[in-house]
Design an enzyme around this catalytic site. Structure first.
Site, PDB file in Angstrom:
ATOM      1  N   SER A 103     -44.103  36.817   1.226  1.00 20.65           N
ATOM      2  CA  SER A 103     -42.659  37.036   1.242  1.00 20.65           C
ATOM      3  C   SER A 103     -42.142  37.765   0.012  1.00 20.65           C
ATOM      4  O   SER A 103     -42.490  38.907  -0.224  1.00 20.65           O
ATOM      5  CB  SER A 103     -41.958  35.691   1.409  1.00 20.65           C
ATOM      6  OG  SER A 103     -40.598  35.908   1.581  1.00 20.65           O
ATOM      7  N   HIS A 104     -41.331  37.078  -0.801  1.00 24.58           N
ATOM      8  CA  HIS A 104     -40.690  37.699  -1.952  1.00 24.58           C
ATOM      9  C   HIS A 104     -41.569  37.660  -3.197  1.00 24.58           C
ATOM     10  O   HIS A 104     -41.152  38.123  -4.245  1.00 24.58           O
ATOM     11  CB  HIS A 104     -39.376  36.980  -2.227  1.00 24.58           C
ATOM     12  CG  HIS A 104     -39.575  35.514  -2.464  1.00 24.58           C
ATOM     13  ND1 HIS A 104     -39.829  34.647  -1.441  1.00 24.58           N
ATOM     14  CD2 HIS A 104     -39.623  34.792  -3.593  1.00 24.58           C
ATOM     15  CE1 HIS A 104     -40.010  33.432  -1.939  1.00 24.58           C
ATOM     16  NE2 HIS A 104     -39.893  33.495  -3.249  1.00 24.58           N
TER      17      HIS A 104
ATOM     18  N   ASP B  99     -36.374  41.576   1.358  1.00 25.65           N
ATOM     19  CA  ASP B  99     -37.557  41.171   0.609  1.00 25.65           C
ATOM     20  C   ASP B  99     -38.832  41.731   1.237  1.00 25.65           C
ATOM     21  O   ASP B  99     -38.787  42.472   2.228  1.00 25.65           O
ATOM     22  CB  ASP B  99     -37.629  39.645   0.446  1.00 25.65           C
ATOM     23  CG  ASP B  99     -37.993  38.927   1.734  1.00 25.65           C
ATOM     24  OD1 ASP B  99     -37.726  39.488   2.823  1.00 25.65           O
ATOM     25  OD2 ASP B  99     -38.542  37.808   1.669  1.00 25.65           O
TER      26      ASP B  99
ATOM     27  N   ASP C  28     -41.229  40.720   3.173  1.00 19.11           N
ATOM     28  CA  ASP C  28     -41.532  40.549   4.604  1.00 19.11           C
ATOM     29  C   ASP C  28     -40.296  40.698   5.489  1.00 19.11           C
ATOM     30  O   ASP C  28     -40.369  40.455   6.695  1.00 19.11           O
ATOM     31  CB  ASP C  28     -42.221  39.206   4.853  1.00 19.11           C
ATOM     32  CG  ASP C  28     -41.333  38.019   4.519  1.00 19.11           C
ATOM     33  OD1 ASP C  28     -40.502  38.123   3.602  1.00 19.11           O
ATOM     34  OD2 ASP C  28     -41.481  36.971   5.187  1.00 19.11           O
TER      35      ASP C  28
ATOM     36  N   ASP D   5     -37.348  39.120   5.745  1.00 15.29           N
ATOM     37  CA  ASP D   5     -36.485  38.055   6.279  1.00 15.29           C
ATOM     38  C   ASP D   5     -35.304  37.728   5.368  1.00 15.29           C
ATOM     39  O   ASP D   5     -34.364  37.071   5.781  1.00 15.29           O
ATOM     40  CB  ASP D   5     -37.282  36.792   6.653  1.00 15.29           C
ATOM     41  CG  ASP D   5     -38.121  36.262   5.519  1.00 15.29           C
ATOM     42  OD1 ASP D   5     -38.101  36.846   4.410  1.00 15.29           O
ATOM     43  OD2 ASP D   5     -38.815  35.243   5.736  1.00 15.29           O
ATOM     44  N   ARG D   6     -35.348  38.211   4.117  1.00 15.59           N
ATOM     45  CA  ARG D   6     -34.214  37.952   3.215  1.00 15.59           C
ATOM     46  C   ARG D   6     -33.305  39.177   3.118  1.00 15.59           C
ATOM     47  O   ARG D   6     -33.775  40.297   3.332  1.00 15.59           O
ATOM     48  CB  ARG D   6     -34.701  37.645   1.804  1.00 15.59           C
ATOM     49  CG  ARG D   6     -35.513  36.391   1.702  1.00 15.59           C
ATOM     50  CD  ARG D   6     -35.803  36.087   0.252  1.00 15.59           C
ATOM     51  NE  ARG D   6     -36.533  34.830   0.175  1.00 15.59           N
ATOM     52  CZ  ARG D   6     -36.597  34.068  -0.901  1.00 15.59           C
ATOM     53  NH1 ARG D   6     -35.985  34.456  -2.005  1.00 15.59           N
ATOM     54  NH2 ARG D   6     -37.254  32.926  -0.878  1.00 15.59           N
TER      55      ARG D   6
ATOM     56  N   LYS E   5     -35.437  33.711   9.581  1.00 13.23           N
ATOM     57  CA  LYS E   5     -34.298  34.416   9.021  1.00 13.23           C
ATOM     58  C   LYS E   5     -34.575  35.903   9.157  1.00 13.23           C
ATOM     59  O   LYS E   5     -35.722  36.302   9.340  1.00 13.23           O
ATOM     60  CB  LYS E   5     -34.046  33.993   7.581  1.00 13.23           C
ATOM     61  CG  LYS E   5     -35.231  34.111   6.639  1.00 13.23           C
ATOM     62  CD  LYS E   5     -34.857  33.458   5.313  1.00 13.23           C
ATOM     63  CE  LYS E   5     -35.937  33.629   4.260  1.00 13.23           C
ATOM     64  NZ  LYS E   5     -36.877  32.485   4.234  1.00 13.23           N
TER      65      LYS E   5
HETATM   66  C1  VG1 Z   1     -37.869  29.377  -1.171  1.00  9.15           C
HETATM   67  C2  VG1 Z   1     -36.393  29.211  -0.865  1.00  9.15           C
HETATM   68  C3  VG1 Z   1     -36.210  28.696   0.546  1.00  9.15           C
HETATM   69  C4  VG1 Z   1     -36.901  29.660   1.523  1.00  9.15           C
HETATM   70  C5  VG1 Z   1     -38.349  29.826   1.125  1.00  9.15           C
HETATM   71  C6  VG1 Z   1     -39.068  30.853   1.981  1.00  9.15           C
HETATM   72  O1  VG1 Z   1     -38.521  28.135  -1.086  1.00  9.15           O
HETATM   73  O2  VG1 Z   1     -35.786  28.334  -1.791  1.00  9.15           O
HETATM   74  O3  VG1 Z   1     -34.850  28.572   0.821  1.00  9.15           O
HETATM   75  O4  VG1 Z   1     -36.833  29.167   2.832  1.00  9.15           O
HETATM   76  O5  VG1 Z   1     -38.443  30.265  -0.229  1.00  9.15           O
HETATM   77  O6  VG1 Z   1     -38.443  32.092   1.913  1.00  9.15           O
HETATM   78  P1  VG1 Z   1     -38.866  27.250  -2.389  1.00  9.15           P
HETATM   79  O7  VG1 Z   1     -39.648  26.075  -1.864  1.00  9.15           O
HETATM   80  O8  VG1 Z   1     -39.638  28.135  -3.305  1.00  9.15           O
HETATM   81  O9  VG1 Z   1     -37.548  26.880  -2.995  1.00  9.15           O
HETATM   82  V1  VG1 Z   1     -39.362  33.487   2.143  1.00  9.15           V
HETATM   83  O10 VG1 Z   1     -38.385  34.788   2.292  1.00  9.15           O
HETATM   84  O11 VG1 Z   1     -40.231  33.418   0.691  1.00  9.15           O
HETATM   85  O12 VG1 Z   1     -40.401  33.178   3.370  1.00  9.15           O
HETATM   86 CO    CO Z   2     -39.351  36.452   2.966  1.00 11.08          CO
END
Ligand code: VG1
Ligand code: CO
Length: 560
Positions: free
Chosen positions: A114-115, A286, A288, A290-291, A387
């Site tokens: 992801s990010h 981001d 992937d 979704d953000r 998302k």
């Molecule tokens: C983080 C965010 C959470 C989100 C998750 C996955 O998790 O706080 O809200 O759903 O990333 O997002 P954490 O456990 O690090 O707080 V993504 O776009 O990285 O799949």
């Molecule tokens: Co993501």
């Protein structure tokens, strides 16, 4: 071809976090490491594995193609009937969700961290999504984890070779059974879905301008992540924006060295370009896809919590919701409570769930939830079960087209109507894990002492009275499943909240997240800076937790 069984060794660190298994690339490259996790993921499907179809794709980061190759060979050996794979291994997370749902596959494997940054020295990740298109719920990820702890061997068909750079269908006999790999266009299904949700022609009119309105200038930034091909097709080809308005639109294995997280810190490029440029609107996504981050003219920043509330208040601008109606709203627990006020006013049910998109899925499947979001730049709806960054951007453009107002005007009007929930999040990344755990333990016992209830916490002349201190737990209203220890909460009499969590997506050390949310309806403060308004609460949060003392950190790594 025939498959074989390979003896392996157990890795005991394959517990999926908030959203799949995320580790350094080097960890995934250890002998058998990726194979083990893929085998366990497939095995967790039990008797639904033989003959099933799965979707495979990822955000294009380093090690993605190797992982796809391994998945093809392991799936072939495990009796999977068919894999639908994005060309070049590329599928955004929302596209995977779309494709699983459209073709009714048993699920999908998403290759993304992801990010988190990408490249040989950065992170990789593997996530399983279920047949509803959503991230596997806890009972599934727990099952996968249990299997990894006992795994003795995995099955693989090493002679299967499929070119995933070509759009094609290949069927091979594996142990006498047909196994098909279909390489699909990464964008088509997703684009078609977006066109069925939004009125592209009204968005196009907004962007191109019309007799009574000048063109609405946008700057769309893919952060060198997976959204590149999607934003080119949607914004350039379909909506006709010029090439200079779509930037960082080629997926790169290391995201060009960027940290592909759309926020004010990591998407500084976009912020500066919009601040100094002629744009009416900016958006970034981001790694992937979704953000999302949404900016107005001069980089007016829309917090994700406000974004959710504004969309909630204006869903009727979007054809999809005019058709389906609005069944409910939801936010993750730490997300600012702005949407709660829209729910109350509209008489729509509001759900609060733990952090992580997987907790929204059941409500959507049960027809109780239409729109939801997280403060972490995640916004989405029941059109899929992830998302969806581009969806959020199109939703905003739909609202703007329908209201005929600027982003800033929309926000000011919203606050005027509902009052404003000021929100901020402080991230302390890569803290010493032991120190972070100690801090959380001590804080948990502190806020659960009977005398903490009703106590008065004061900073800079502002006093807050404690209404509740707890470790948040959640019971899913649909299937009764329980998630506990989801974050320490301090709730105050006036509705303000302080929340502390440890991240479940990081790959080294511990990340402490501190969330602060406070409501104001005094006209005089509505457009003040959130940092200024929230300063007393932040000070209180740091004092109560002794965060500085435990971690040695003076300042957060990122403020959003
Ligand atoms: C983080 C965010 C959470 C989100 C998750 C996955 O998790 O706080 O809200 O759903 O990333 O997002 P954490 O456990 O690090 O707080 V993504 O776009 O990285 O799949
Ligand atoms: Co993501």
């Amino acid at each position: 071809v025939t498959s074989k069984i390979v003896e392996t060794r157990v890795y005991d660190d394959q517990k999926p976090g908030t959203s799949g298994l995320r580790k350094a690339v080097k960890v995934f490259m250890q002998e058998h490491y990726t194979e083990n996790f893929v085998q366990a993921t497939l095995q967790a499907l039990g008797d639904q594995l033989p003959g099933c179809t799965l979707v495979v794709g990822g955000d294009g980061r380093y090690y993605g193609k190797e992982a796809v190759e391994k998945i093809i060979r392991i799936a072939a050996a495990n009796g999977v009937r068919k894999l639908m794979i994005g060309q070049h291994g590329i599928l955004s997370t929302p596209a995977v969700s779309t494709i699983i749902r459209k073709y009714k596959t048993r699920g999908g494997i998403v290759l993304t961290a992801s990010h988190n940054p990408g490249g040989p020295d950065a992170d990789f990740g593997i996530k399983f999504n279920c047949e509803n298109g959503g991230p596997a719920p806890d009972h599934v990820t727990n099952k996968i984890y249990e299997i990894t702890k006992l795994l003795k061997n995995y099955k693989i068909a090493p002679d299967v070779n499929v070119d995933i750079d070509e759009l094609q269908n290949t069927t091979i006999q594996v142990d006498g059974n047909p196994f098909t790999v279909q390489v699909i266009d990464s964008v088509n299904d997703y684009l078609e879905h977006m066109k069925s949700i939004f009125d592209f022609s009204s968005i196009k009119t907004l962007l191109q301008g019309s007799n009574n309105r000048p063109p609405f200038k946008v700057l769309i930034n893919g952060m060198n992540g997976v959204t590149g091909p999607y934003i080119r097709r949607i914004f350039s080809d379909e909506l006709g924006v010029d090439d200079s308005s779509v930037v960082n639109a080629t997926p790169l294995e290391d995201f060009g060295g960027l940290h592909p997280d759309p926020n004010l810190t990591y998407a500084k490029d976009l912020v500066n370009a919009v601040k100094n440029g002629p744009h009416d609107f900016g958006a970034a996504f981001d790694g992937d896809g979704d953000r999302n981050m949404i900016l107005g003219k001069k980089a007016f920043f829309v917090t994700p919590s406000d974004s959710l509330a504004v969309l909630a208040a204006n869903l009727s601008s979007i054809p999809y919701f005019r058709k389906t109606g609005v069944k409910g709203y939801a936010r993750s627990m730490p997300t600012g409570a702005a949407v709660d006020r829209v729910a109350a006013k509209n008489g729509v049910k509001l759900y609060e769930v733990p952090t992580g998109w997987k907790y929204f899925g059941n409500l959507m499947d049960a027809g109780q939830l239409s729109l939801c979001g997280e403060e972490s730049f995640g916004t989405g709806s029941d059109h899929i079960r992830e998302k969806d960054g581009i969806w959020a951007c199109l939703a905003w453009l739909s609202v703007i087209a329908s209201l005929g107002k600027s982003v800033e005007e929309i926000l000011l009007n919203h606050w005027h109507t509902y009052g404003r929930n000021f929100f901020t999040r402080y991230d302390y990344e890569n803290c010493d894990a032991e120190a972070a755990n100690k801090m959380m333990q001590q804080l948990e016992s502190e806020i659960q002492k009977p005398e903490f209830l009703g106590s008065r916490l004061t900073s800079e002349g502002k006093t807050y009275v404690v209404k509740l201190g707890d470790n948040y737990s959640y019971v899913d209203p649909v299937d009764g499943s329980k998630a506990s220890k989801q974050g320490l909460r301090i709730l105050f009499e006036d509705g303000s909240r302080i929340i502390y969590r440890l991240s479940g997506t990081g790959s080294s050390g511990a990340t402490i997240r501190l969330y602060v949310d406070s409501y104001e309806d005094d006209e005089a403060v509505l457009n003040k800076d959130a940092q200024e308004i929230l300063k007393p609460l932040v000070t209180i949060a740091l004092e109560v937790s002794k965060l500085r003392e435990f971690t040695g950190r003076d300042a957060p790594t990122v403020i959003t």
